[in-house]
Design a protein around this motif. Structure first.
Motif: not given
Ligand SMILES: C[S@@+](CC[C@H](N)C(=O)[O-])C[C@H]1O[C@@H](n2cnc3c(N)ncnc32)[C@H](O)[C@@H]1O
Length: 188
Positions: A112-130
């Motif tokens: 997900s951070f890689e996609l941000v760095e590549l400019g392919l997504i601007k933001s994200f929300c991931l539902l994850l275990p605490l």
């Protein structure tokens, strides 16, 4: 559509129905969780959304249809076998949001951070275990992006659809670069 393609769709949908009942990673998100995060992040402010772990029956997708949002939903068992790690987001994607398979969380966070760095997504929300907030490896990644990170912690355990109460994991949203979130940590 030729016969081969038709058979492949039938194969994948059968696999999906079987997988839903057997795969520990298939944990379907209830509607209230979807509606809650959509409100918190002002979902209508996003122009092109990607749901990368979501098939036809996901509430992320169904609610997006109701709201007339522009989105692309993909899933490993959809008709194209869209693997998150090799599928590209839709063009001009400004939000990735989903409940990903927890067992692959390290690779998913990294990607997900890689996609941000590549400019392919601007933001994200991931539902994850605490517990995603633990471990030196994940902490190192989160610290690198801390400026635009928000953590939304569920006060109560989520009862995921189709799961026995024994699946009782504390969860949080890890959000990156979401304008509407003003505090670093929010209890929801
Ligand atoms: C936690 S479930 C969430 C289902 C749905 N997003 C929801 O919230 O209702 C994660 C889903 O991702 C699928 N999946 C696993 N690995 C995947 C991959 N590499 N690419 C896309 N989907 C994957 C699983 O089969 C599972 O159905």
């Amino acid at each position: 559509m030729n016969k081969q393609e038709q058979l492949s769709i039938i194969d994948n949908s059968t696999t999906y129905e079987v997988d839903k009942t057997q795969n520990k990673d298939h944990v379907a998100t209830p509607r209230w969780v979807v509606e809650n995060i959509y409100d918190l992040i002002d979902i209508k402010s996003f122009k092109m959304i990607w749901f990368p772990f979501n098939n036809y029956d996901s509430h992320f997708k169904l609610k997006a249809d109701e709201l007339n949002l522009q989105y692309k939903a993909t899933h490993i068992f959809d008709n194209l076998g869209n693997d998150f790690f090799t599928t590209l987001p839709p063009k001009d994607c400004d939000l990735l949001i989903s409940n990903p398979p927890f067992s692959q969380q390290n690779e998913i966070i990294k990607r997900s951070f890689e996609l941000v760095e590549l400019g392919l997504i601007k933001s994200f929300c991931l539902l994850l275990p605490l517990s995603t907030l633990e471990t030196p490896k994940r902490a190192e990644i989160y610290e690198k992006y801390i400026d635009k990170l928000n953590i939304l912690i569920f006060k109560k355990r989520i009862k995921f659809l189709g799961k026995a109460t024994s699946f009782n994991t504390a969860c949080c949203w890890v959000c990156y670069n979401i304008d509407s979130l003003k505090q670093k940590i929010i209890w929801i």
